[in-house]
Design a protein around this motif. Sequence first.
Motif, PDB file in Angstrom:
ATOM      1  N   LYS A  34       0.813  -1.212   0.000  1.00  0.00           N
ATOM      2  CA  LYS A  34       0.000   0.000   0.000  1.00  0.00           C
ATOM      3  C   LYS A  34       0.850   1.268   0.000  1.00  0.00           C
ATOM      4  N   GLU A  35       2.105   1.154   0.369  1.00  0.00           N
ATOM      5  CA  GLU A  35       2.976   2.316   0.474  1.00  0.00           C
ATOM      6  C   GLU A  35       3.712   2.547  -0.846  1.00  0.00           C
ATOM      7  N   SER A  36       4.199   3.753  -1.048  1.00  0.00           N
ATOM      8  CA  SER A  36       4.766   4.131  -2.345  1.00  0.00           C
ATOM      9  C   SER A  36       6.283   4.024  -2.403  1.00  0.00           C
ATOM     10  N   ARG A  37       6.899   3.557  -1.313  1.00  0.00           N
ATOM     11  CA  ARG A  37       8.357   3.476  -1.273  1.00  0.00           C
ATOM     12  C   ARG A  37       8.805   2.029  -1.181  1.00  0.00           C
ATOM     13  N   LYS A  38      10.112   1.815  -1.305  1.00  0.00           N
ATOM     14  CA  LYS A  38      10.663   0.470  -1.219  1.00  0.00           C
ATOM     15  C   LYS A  38      10.513  -0.058   0.216  1.00  0.00           C
ATOM     16  N   PRO A  39      10.111  -1.326   0.363  1.00  0.00           N
ATOM     17  CA  PRO A  39       9.880  -1.882   1.699  1.00  0.00           C
ATOM     18  C   PRO A  39      11.064  -1.764   2.645  1.00  0.00           C
ATOM     19  N   HIS A  40      12.279  -2.000   2.157  1.00  0.00           N
ATOM     20  CA  HIS A  40      13.437  -1.936   3.047  1.00  0.00           C
ATOM     21  C   HIS A  40      13.659  -0.515   3.565  1.00  0.00           C
ATOM     22  N   GLU A  41      13.386   0.484   2.730  1.00  0.00           N
ATOM     23  CA  GLU A  41      13.528   1.872   3.173  1.00  0.00           C
ATOM     24  C   GLU A  41      12.513   2.188   4.270  1.00  0.00           C
ATOM     25  N   ILE A  42      11.284   1.716   4.077  1.00  0.00           N
ATOM     26  CA  ILE A  42      10.240   1.953   5.072  1.00  0.00           C
ATOM     27  C   ILE A  42      10.586   1.257   6.379  1.00  0.00           C
ATOM     28  N   LEU A  43      11.029   0.012   6.295  1.00  0.00           N
ATOM     29  CA  LEU A  43      11.372  -0.735   7.508  1.00  0.00           C
ATOM     30  C   LEU A  43      12.496  -0.051   8.283  1.00  0.00           C
ATOM     31  N   LYS A  44      13.484   0.477   7.568  1.00  0.00           N
ATOM     32  CA  LYS A  44      14.593   1.167   8.236  1.00  0.00           C
ATOM     33  C   LYS A  44      14.077   2.404   8.968  1.00  0.00           C
ATOM     34  N   GLU A  45      13.203   3.159   8.334  1.00  0.00           N
ATOM     35  CA  GLU A  45      12.661   4.357   8.977  1.00  0.00           C
ATOM     36  C   GLU A  45      11.818   3.996  10.202  1.00  0.00           C
ATOM     37  N   ILE A  46      11.031   2.925  10.081  1.00  0.00           N
ATOM     38  CA  ILE A  46      10.221   2.488  11.223  1.00  0.00           C
ATOM     39  C   ILE A  46      11.114   2.084  12.390  1.00  0.00           C
ATOM     40  N   CYS A  47      12.157   1.331  12.118  1.00  0.00           N
ATOM     41  CA  CYS A  47      13.082   0.896  13.171  1.00  0.00           C
ATOM     42  C   CYS A  47      13.725   2.089  13.867  1.00  0.00           C
ATOM     43  N   ASP A  48      14.153   3.070  13.088  1.00  0.00           N
ATOM     44  CA  ASP A  48      14.784   4.258  13.667  1.00  0.00           C
ATOM     45  C   ASP A  48      13.811   5.030  14.548  1.00  0.00           C
ATOM     46  N   LEU A  49      12.553   5.045  14.167  1.00  0.00           N
ATOM     47  CA  LEU A  49      11.540   5.786  14.918  1.00  0.00           C
ATOM     48  C   LEU A  49      11.136   5.062  16.192  1.00  0.00           C
ATOM     49  N   VAL A  50      10.792   3.796  16.073  1.00  0.00           N
ATOM     50  CA  VAL A  50      10.182   3.062  17.179  1.00  0.00           C
ATOM     51  C   VAL A  50      11.211   2.534  18.175  1.00  0.00           C
ATOM     52  N   GLN A  51      12.392   2.156  17.668  1.00  0.00           N
ATOM     53  CA  GLN A  51      13.429   1.592  18.540  1.00  0.00           C
ATOM     54  C   GLN A  51      12.906   0.377  19.325  1.00  0.00           C
ATOM     55  N   GLY A  52      12.098  -0.423  18.658  1.00  0.00           N
ATOM     56  CA  GLY A  52      11.537  -1.639  19.244  1.00  0.00           C
ATOM     57  C   GLY A  52      11.378  -2.674  18.152  1.00  0.00           C
ATOM     58  N   PRO A  53      10.819  -3.845  18.471  1.00  0.00           N
ATOM     59  CA  PRO A  53      10.695  -4.908  17.471  1.00  0.00           C
ATOM     60  C   PRO A  53       9.857  -4.492  16.271  1.00  0.00           C
ATOM     61  N   VAL A  54      10.388  -4.735  15.084  1.00  0.00           N
ATOM     62  CA  VAL A  54       9.690  -4.410  13.838  1.00  0.00           C
ATOM     63  C   VAL A  54       9.732  -5.644  12.945  1.00  0.00           C
ATOM     64  N   SER A  55       8.575  -6.230  12.687  1.00  0.00           N
ATOM     65  CA  SER A  55       8.517  -7.445  11.874  1.00  0.00           C
ATOM     66  C   SER A  55       8.478  -7.106  10.393  1.00  0.00           C
ATOM     67  N   GLY A  56       9.448  -7.658   9.650  1.00  0.00           N
ATOM     68  CA  GLY A  56       9.472  -7.562   8.196  1.00  0.00           C
ATOM     69  C   GLY A  56       9.367  -8.960   7.624  1.00  0.00           C
ATOM     70  N   GLU A  57       8.437  -9.161   6.703  1.00  0.00           N
ATOM     71  CA  GLU A  57       8.103 -10.524   6.266  1.00  0.00           C
ATOM     72  C   GLU A  57       8.775 -10.897   4.951  1.00  0.00           C
ATOM     73  N   VAL A  58       9.225 -12.149   4.877  1.00  0.00           N
ATOM     74  CA  VAL A  58       9.734 -12.692   3.622  1.00  0.00           C
ATOM     75  C   VAL A  58       8.563 -12.943   2.683  1.00  0.00           C
ATOM     76  N   VAL A  59       8.834 -12.960   1.383  1.00  0.00           N
ATOM     77  CA  VAL A  59       7.798 -13.294   0.404  1.00  0.00           C
ATOM     78  C   VAL A  59       8.109 -14.595  -0.321  1.00  0.00           C
ATOM     79  N   ALA A  60       9.316 -15.114  -0.157  1.00  0.00           N
ATOM     80  CA  ALA A  60       9.657 -16.404  -0.750  1.00  0.00           C
ATOM     81  C   ALA A  60       8.854 -17.507  -0.071  1.00  0.00           C
ATOM     82  N   THR A  61       8.615 -18.589  -0.784  1.00  0.00           N
ATOM     83  CA  THR A  61       7.877 -19.720  -0.224  1.00  0.00           C
ATOM     84  C   THR A  61       8.751 -20.960  -0.051  1.00  0.00           C
ATOM     85  N   ASP A  62       9.964 -20.912  -0.532  1.00  0.00           N
ATOM     86  CA  ASP A  62      10.893 -22.037  -0.382  1.00  0.00           C
ATOM     87  C   ASP A  62      11.934 -21.717   0.681  1.00  0.00           C
ATOM     88  N   TYR A  63      12.528 -22.748   1.258  1.00  0.00           N
ATOM     89  CA  TYR A  63      13.476 -22.576   2.355  1.00  0.00           C
ATOM     90  C   TYR A  63      14.654 -21.693   1.963  1.00  0.00           C
TER      91      TYR A  63
END
Length: 215
Positions: A34-63
Motif C-alpha cells: 500500500k505504500e509508495s516506497r521500497k519496503p526496506h527503506e520503510i522498515l529502516k525508517e520504522i526501526c529508527d523511529l520506534v526503537q523496538g521490534p519491527v517485523s518484516g516478512e519474507v515473500v519467498a515460499t521455499d526454504y
Amino acid sequence: MKFFVDTGNIADITRLHALGIVDGVTTNPSLMAKESRKPHEILKEICDLVQGPVSGEVVATDYEGMMREGRELREISEHIIVKVPFTPAGVQACKTLTEEGTRVNVTLVFSAAQALIAAKVGAYFVSPFVGRLDDIGHDGMDLIEDIVEIYDNYEFSTQVLVASTRGPLHIIQAAKLGADICTCPPAVLDALFKHPLTDIGLERFLKDWEKAQQK
C-alpha cells in the motif's frame, strides 16, 4: 501487555508512537504494497523511529529463498524481526535463522499444534490470527487460551503475539488470557481511547468551568 501497530504507514506510526503506547510494529507484504516506497527503506525508517521490534516478512515460499530474504532483512536494523509463514519451509527457516541468532516471528498460525511447533523451533514471536478465525465461525480467543496454557506448561520462551485484532474487545480478552502482545491496525488502537462517558464527562467539566469563569 505490549501494543504493536500493524501497518507500514509512517504517518500513522509516528502519530501513535508520540502517544507513548507503541512498543513495536508488524508489517506484511499486503501492508507494504500500500505504500509508495521500497519496503526496506520503510522498515529502516520504522526501526529508527520506534526503537523496538519491527517485523518484516519474507515473500519467498521455499526454504532457500526465505533464508536469503531473512538474512537481507536482518541487516536493515538490530530491531528487525524476520517474519515467516507457518509452512514446513517456514518452520525450517525459523530453526536455522534462530540458530544464527536472528529473532523470528512465525505468522499465519491458526491452531495450537502450529503454535507448539513454532515454539519448538525457537520462534521469538508466534502470531495467531484471531479475527480470521472469528470470520469462519470459530472463537479466536479459544486459540489464544490454548497457546498460553501450552507455553506455560512447558516454559517456552516464545511470545504470543495476537494478530488480526478487530476491536478493543479482542485486546481486553487477550490481556485477560495472558497474551504477551497485541498487534492492531491504527484504527483499533484509536478505538481504545473512545468511550461515550468520557466525552460526556469532559464536555460537562468544560461547561461547568465556563460558567464558573463568568461569575
